[in-house]
Write an enzyme that holds these catalytic residues in place. Sequence first.
Site, PDB file in Angstrom:
ATOM      1  N   HIS A 153       1.064  -1.287  -0.036  1.00 49.21           N
ATOM      2  CA  HIS A 153       0.055  -0.363  -0.082  1.00 49.21           C
ATOM      3  C   HIS A 153       0.482   0.698  -0.076  1.00 49.21           C
ATOM      4  O   HIS A 153       0.152   2.221  -0.050  1.00 49.21           O
ATOM      5  CB  HIS A 153      -0.868  -0.007   0.795  1.00 49.21           C
ATOM      6  CG  HIS A 153      -0.265  -0.121   2.484  1.00 49.21           C
ATOM      7  ND1 HIS A 153      -0.254  -1.249   3.294  1.00 49.21           N
ATOM      8  CD2 HIS A 153       0.173   1.641   3.514  1.00 49.21           C
ATOM      9  CE1 HIS A 153       0.707  -0.069   4.479  1.00 49.21           C
ATOM     10  NE2 HIS A 153       0.158   1.010   4.398  1.00 49.21           N
ATOM     11  N   ASP A 183      -0.014  -7.754   1.502  1.00 46.42           N
ATOM     12  CA  ASP A 183       0.848  -6.611   1.431  1.00 46.42           C
ATOM     13  C   ASP A 183       2.435  -6.097   1.568  1.00 46.42           C
ATOM     14  O   ASP A 183       2.516  -5.281   2.494  1.00 46.42           O
ATOM     15  CB  ASP A 183      -0.083  -5.287   3.099  1.00 46.42           C
ATOM     16  CG  ASP A 183      -0.009  -3.716   2.640  1.00 46.42           C
ATOM     17  OD1 ASP A 183       0.301  -3.042   1.663  1.00 46.42           O
ATOM     18  OD2 ASP A 183       0.119  -3.234   4.208  1.00 46.42           O
ATOM     19  N   SER A 265       4.639   2.662   7.840  1.00 43.47           N
ATOM     20  CA  SER A 265       4.831   1.571   7.342  1.00 43.47           C
ATOM     21  C   SER A 265       5.731   0.716   6.446  1.00 43.47           C
ATOM     22  O   SER A 265       6.497   1.632   5.280  1.00 43.47           O
ATOM     23  CB  SER A 265       2.681   1.515   6.662  1.00 43.47           C
ATOM     24  OG  SER A 265       1.826   1.923   7.424  1.00 43.47           O
TER      25      SER A 265
END
Length: 463
Positions: A153, A183, A265
Amino acid sequence: MSLFDDDFYSTRVSRRIRSTGRDASFSKRGIGIRWTPVRVAVASSMVSALAAVLVFGLFTGFDRSEGSVSAVAGVTNVGLSNDPLEKTISAAAKMRPAVVSIINEQAQPESDGNDSAGTDGGDGSPELQQAALGSGFIFEKVKGKAHIITNNHVIEDAVAVKAVLSNGETRNARVVGTDAITDLAVLEIDADGIDAVAEFGESEGLRAGQWVMAIGNPLGLSDSLTMGIVSKTKRIIPVSLSQDGNYDWEQEVIQIDASINQGNSGGPLIDLDGNVVGINSMKIAEYGVEGVGFAIPSHIAMPIVQSLLEYGKVKRPYLGVYTMDLGLYMAQQAAAAQGHGDDDGSAGGADQEQSTEEGSQSGDGAAVGGEDEGVMMPQGDLKLPDDVKQGVIVLQAVGPAEEAGLAFNDVIVKLDNVSISSTMELRKYLYGKKTIGDEIEVTFYRDGKKQTTTFKLAEKTEE
């Protein structure tokens, strides 16, 4: 947890002293010193001081030279120093040079007028702007290239990707492969001048309460550290792959209380040896919720990463159906009937039309469901037995499923005699129990009649 055995703190009296009933007073015979009260006090003070030095030395370590100390009962080893307080510093110093910031660049949106604002005025190529920030880390160098792990993402929809090294240098990055299911993504940059490479630890050996550190680029503040503990070593959380509010996958993660913010992230979660045990992925960002972050365990991530390096994708078995959960459909029908029971049904039809975005999920996990305008919604009475309330409705069959005869409005209830109640369960069974080329038996209802069909699972091809 103590670094010492419990017996170290024992206050038991020596058996030799306890077994003698004699007076333990000092004997003056053969000693030319008279033990006056003052001398006894001085001697006692000296003994007490010596004991204090010995105890302090045992706790902190007499030898301050570089080395490695193995801790008791699985406590993380101390690197570079015997002082436990230095563990976080040495762990961070080991990992930080391998951590990078990731910049996702996308084309600028067009202006309100007829002229496009998405060109640079030179060669006609679109002018790019920063659309997202994230983190990553270098985990290997191969043939002059350095490979980086990050989250899918973080780079999703990027026209160009850049990696900012720990020294501030920015380099162009090439996307090697991505996987939306887990992911994860792998990037590649030029390895010239890069020396630091992350090492992996044993994520399967993590324990609740163990100290960990998150390193990354939160809110654009690169080279940032946070620290916390492992709240739970294995947490299963539902994920909506299409971000439509419907959960169609489950992810196994490590729950931590180290601060995870936007931009973290893709960054590493490390133990106090400075080894990667997870990839920081997400947090619960609701009002009033603090200290609930999640990381993908390294032992789950690495097989995916290896597949991305080898194939640019993760090869998974492909059933070939776009689906909608039967339970969701029945709930929508019940709500429509209750709210518009006296109407002519047109409102109910509108509800079904709206549910195209809500319920059209990504099929068996290999097809790109919900985005295909040709996918229809269930129509009419499915004619199911009264006891059938769970399963998945086929909205469209393609590939292997179409060739095997599955069609619109079929309701799948079993795969290989394993009951399937949702798209999530269908996908988990396929990815967890089957491989490409395996045969699968599908049990489904069509017009109220139970049927079965058997066919081979194919490999998903790019559309």
